[in-house]
Design an enzyme around this catalytic site. Structure first.
Site, short mmCIF file in Angstrom:
data_model
loop_
_atom_site.label_atom_id
_atom_site.label_comp_id
_atom_site.label_asym_id
_atom_site.label_seq_id
_atom_site.Cartn_x
_atom_site.Cartn_y
_atom_site.Cartn_z
N LYS A 29 1.11 -1.40 -0.13
CA LYS A 29 0.04 -0.21 -0.01
C LYS A 29 0.83 1.08 0.09
O LYS A 29 1.41 1.57 1.19
CB LYS A 29 -0.90 0.05 1.20
CG LYS A 29 -2.09 1.16 1.18
CD LYS A 29 -2.48 1.95 2.40
CE LYS A 29 -1.63 2.76 3.12
NZ LYS A 29 -1.50 3.97 2.52
N GLY A 41 -4.77 3.14 -1.12
CA GLY A 41 -5.77 3.30 -0.14
C GLY A 41 -5.27 4.34 0.98
O GLY A 41 -4.12 4.42 1.05
N ASP A 42 -6.07 4.58 2.00
CA ASP A 42 -5.85 5.32 3.13
C ASP A 42 -5.53 4.32 4.20
O ASP A 42 -5.50 3.30 4.24
CB ASP A 42 -6.52 6.37 3.39
CG ASP A 42 -7.92 5.88 3.71
OD1 ASP A 42 -8.07 4.71 3.81
OD2 ASP A 42 -9.06 6.80 3.59
N GLY A 43 -4.92 4.86 5.38
CA GLY A 43 -4.80 4.38 6.56
C GLY A 43 -6.01 3.59 6.87
O GLY A 43 -5.95 2.07 7.32
N PRO A 44 -6.79 4.11 7.48
CA PRO A 44 -8.21 3.61 7.99
C PRO A 44 -8.61 2.46 7.12
O PRO A 44 -9.17 1.60 7.40
CB PRO A 44 -8.99 4.87 8.19
CG PRO A 44 -8.11 6.01 8.25
CD PRO A 44 -7.02 5.73 7.26
N GLY A 45 -8.66 2.79 5.63
CA GLY A 45 -9.31 1.63 4.80
C GLY A 45 -8.33 0.65 4.41
O GLY A 45 -8.90 -0.44 4.11
N GLY A 66 -4.67 0.52 5.12
CA GLY A 66 -3.51 0.14 6.01
C GLY A 66 -4.05 -0.52 7.39
O GLY A 66 -3.34 -1.65 7.76
N GLU A 106 10.01 1.77 10.69
CA GLU A 106 10.96 2.82 10.55
C GLU A 106 10.01 4.17 10.73
O GLU A 106 9.28 4.65 9.83
CB GLU A 106 11.74 2.81 9.10
CG GLU A 106 12.89 3.50 9.14
CD GLU A 106 12.66 5.03 8.72
OE1 GLU A 106 12.55 5.87 9.40
OE2 GLU A 106 12.68 4.97 7.52
N CYS A 144 13.40 11.53 7.43
CA CYS A 144 13.44 11.34 9.02
C CYS A 144 14.43 11.03 9.78
O CYS A 144 14.59 11.35 10.82
CB CYS A 144 12.47 9.60 9.18
SG CYS A 144 13.30 8.62 8.05
N GLU A 190 9.06 16.73 15.71
CA GLU A 190 9.44 16.31 14.50
C GLU A 190 8.83 17.47 13.45
O GLU A 190 7.60 17.36 13.45
CB GLU A 190 9.38 14.80 14.03
CG GLU A 190 9.87 14.59 12.39
CD GLU A 190 9.78 13.27 12.19
OE1 GLU A 190 10.65 12.80 11.51
OE2 GLU A 190 8.71 12.51 12.73
#
Length: 474
Positions: free
Chosen positions: A171, A202-206, A208, A246, A280, A379
Site C-alpha cells: 500500500k 488506499g488510506d490508512g483507515p481503509g 492500512g 521505521e 526522517c 519532528e
C-alpha cells in the site's frame, strides 16, 4: 489529469470492490494531476489470498531463480527510471535533479544490493551437533510506505523480501501513489509470478488497518510517523505478526569545538534542507559550542539564503513540501519557534518571495534555541533548523540523547578518534561522522520511538526470515 483506478492483484489489473476515488495533487501547483481508487478491507482480502496462494510455490524457488527474477526487475526499472523520477517530482515535489539522482536511483540501488547479498547469503548454518539451523521466508508481507522517499521505501522492502522468497501486498501512500503504480507496472513487465507482488491504493483507515490486522499477513513493515506506527502495532497485536517499523526522528548534529565551524554548519544546513527537510533522519538539531554561536549563525544564514526554492521541474534546490496539511503544520511550528523566543536567523512564516501558489516553505534557521522548546522537541518535517548551544562535550551528548527518537545522529570533529568516542555514546541506530555519505550495506533503523528492526543490505534479509531448528538432522 489521468485516471489510475485499478489495483494490481494476482498478476492482473482489477477494479476495486467498491468505487471510491481520490485526487492526487501536485504540490507545486496545488492542482490535481491524477485520480486513484481507494481500497477497502475486501480488496485487501483478495490481495492477501493471492499472496498466500503464491507463497506455496514462490517460497520454494531456488536462489538462482530469485536472482534471475530480481535482475529482470532491475532491468525494467532502469528502463523506466526517468519516468519514475518525473512521477516523484509531480506527486511530492522533489526537484528534478534530486528525483533523478537520488529518489528514483534508490530503487536501482536496493535491487542491485539485494542481488549482491542474495548471491552469497547463508540460509543454513553448518549443523550444531545434530541440529540444523535454517532461515526460511516468513510468509505474506504487508508493506505500508510513505510519500517522502516513495521509491526508496518501496525498494528497500520489496527487494529483500523477494530475494528471500516472500510474497507481498503493497500500500503506497495515497498522497504520492504514482511511483507505487509504476513499481507495479515494472513488476508485471518483469514477469513476477502472479500473486507474488500485489498493490492496492488506499488510506490508512481503509487499507492500512486492514492489512496490519489481517490474519493472513505474517509480517507488516511500516514506514511513517510514530503516531501511525503505534496504530499499526495495535492493529497487528491480536494476530501476533511480526511488526517492523521505521518511524520519526529528531536527529542531533553535534559540531565539536575542533571542527571547521563554517564548513560543518554549511554541510548541516544542506543536509537538512535536502528534500525540503522531509527526511526522517534529517539533522534538525544542530548543537554548537556556545562560544561559537555567532559563527554558526553567520554560516547558517549564508548557507540557507544561498538555496533556491521554486518549480521542481527546473534547476532549484528546494521544491514544495508535499501537501497543504504539511505546509500548515510547518507554518504553525515556525510561528511557535518565534513565539517561544528563539532567534530567527533567516526564513520564517509564509511562502518565499515571488511564489504565490504551491506548498513552498522558506528555508528557515533558528538559533539560541532552548533544548526544551517545541521546535527542538517535535519532528517538523520541513526545511527548519534549530541551532542549540552547549557548554561541554558531555552536555552535547546528553542533549543529543534527550529525545524520544533515536533514528540517526551526526558528529563533526577535526579528530576522528574524538568523533568515534562521541559516536559510541549516542543512542541512535545510525551515526554519521564528518559528513559521510550513505552506505547501502549499513543497517538503517532506529532506537526508541524511531522504530524497530533494520532495513538495507544483509540486515534487511533477516527481517523477512524465520529461524528454524531441525533436531536430529545430522
Amino acid at each position: 489529469m489521468t485516471d489510475h483506478l485499478k489495483f494490481y492483484i494476482d498478476g492482473a489489473w482489477v477494479d476495486p470492490v467498491a468505487p471510491r476515488t481520490l485526487d492526487v495533487i501536485n504540490p507545486a501547483t496545488e492542482q490535481p494531476i491524477a485520480r486513484i481508487s481507494l481500497g477497502a478491507a475486501e480488496d485487501v482480502d483478495r490481495a492477501v489470498q493471492a499472496a498466500q496462494r503464491a507463497f506455496a510455490s514462490f517460497s520454494r524457488t531456488s536462489r538462482q531463480e530469485r536472482i534471475d527474477l530480481l535482475e529482470a526487475i532491475l532491468a525494467e526499472y532502469v528502463r523506466r527510471q526517468d519516468e519514475m523520477a518525473r512521477a516523484i517530482t509531480a506527486e511530492m515535489g522533489a526537484p528534478a535533479a534530486l528525483a533523478r539522482n537520488a529518489q528514483a536511483y534508490m530503487g536501482v540501488a536496493h535491487l542491485s544490493t539485494a542481488i549482491a547479498v542474495l548471491k552469497d547469503y547463508a540460509f543454513e548454518e553448518a549443523p550444531r551437533g545434530a541440529t540444523l539451523i535454517s532461515r526460511e521466508p516468513i510468509g505474506v508481507c504487508a508493506f505500508i510506505t510513505p510519500w517522502n522517499w516513495p521509491s526508496n521505501q518501496i525498494g528497500c522492502k520489496v527487494a529483500p523480501a523477494l530475494a528471500v522468497g516472500c510474497t507481498m501486498v503493497l500500500k503506497p501512500s495515497e498522497v504520492a501513489p504514482l511511483s507505487g503504480l509504476l513499481w507495479a507496472e515494472i513488476m508485471d513487465a518483469a514477469g513476477v509470478p502472479a500473486g507474488v507482488f500485489n498493490m492496492i491504493n488506499g488510506d490508512g483507515p481503509g487499507v492500512g488497518a486492514a492489512l496490519s490486522s489481517h490474519s493472513g499477513v505474517d509480517m507488516v513493515s511500516f514506514t511513517g510517523s510514530t503516531r501511525a506506527g503505534v496504530e499499526v502495532a495495535r492493529n497487528a497485536a491480536p494476530t501476533i505478526k511480526r511488526v517492523h517499523q521505521e518511524l520519526g526522528g529528531k536527529s542531533a548534529n553535534i559540531i565539536l569545538d575542533d571542527a571547521d565551524i563554517t564548513a560543518a554548519v554549511a554541510a548541516g544546513v544542506a543536509r537538512i534542507m535536502n528534500n525540503s527537510g522531509q527526511s526522517c533522519n534529517a539533522p534538525t538539531r544542530m548543537l554548537v559550542p556556545r562560544a561559537r554561536m555567532d559563527e554558526a549563525k553567520a554560516a547558517a544564514k549564508a548557507a540557507a539564503e544561498g538555496l533556491t526554492v521554486g518549480d521542481p521541474t527546473g534547476d532549484v534546490t528546494l521544491g514544495p513540501v508535499v501537501s497543504d496539511v504539511q505546509w500548515n503544520k510547518i507554518q504553525s511550528l515556525i510561528a511557535k519557534g518565534i513565539e517561544e523566543g528563539a532567534t530567527l536567523v533567516t526564513g520564517g512564516v509564509g511562502r518565499p518571495e515571488g511564489l504565490t501558489a504551491g506548498y513552498f516553505v522558506k528555508p528557515t534557521v533558528f538559533a539560541d534555541v532552548d533544548p526544551d522548546a517545541t521546535i527542538a522537541r517535535e519532528e517538523i518535517f520541513g526545511p527548519v533548523l534549530s541551532i542549540i548551544p552547549y557548554d561541554s562535550e558531555d552536555e552535547a551528548v546528553a542533549m543529543a540523547n534527550d529525545t524520544v527518537y533515536g533514528l540517526a545522529a551526526y558528529v563533526q570533529s577535526g579528530d576522528i578518534d574524538r568523533a568515534r568516542k562521541v559516536a559510541r555514546q549516542l543512542r541512535a541506530g545510525q551515526v554519521i561522522l564528518n559528513g559521510a555519505g550513505p552506505d547501502l550495506m549499513a543497517p538503517f533503523g532506529g532506537f526508541k520511538q524511531s522504530g524497530n528492526g533494520r532495513e538495507w543490505g544483509d540486515h534487511a534479509f533477516a527481517e523477512f526470515l524465520e529461524v528454524k531448528a531441525t533436531l536430529g538432522y545430522a
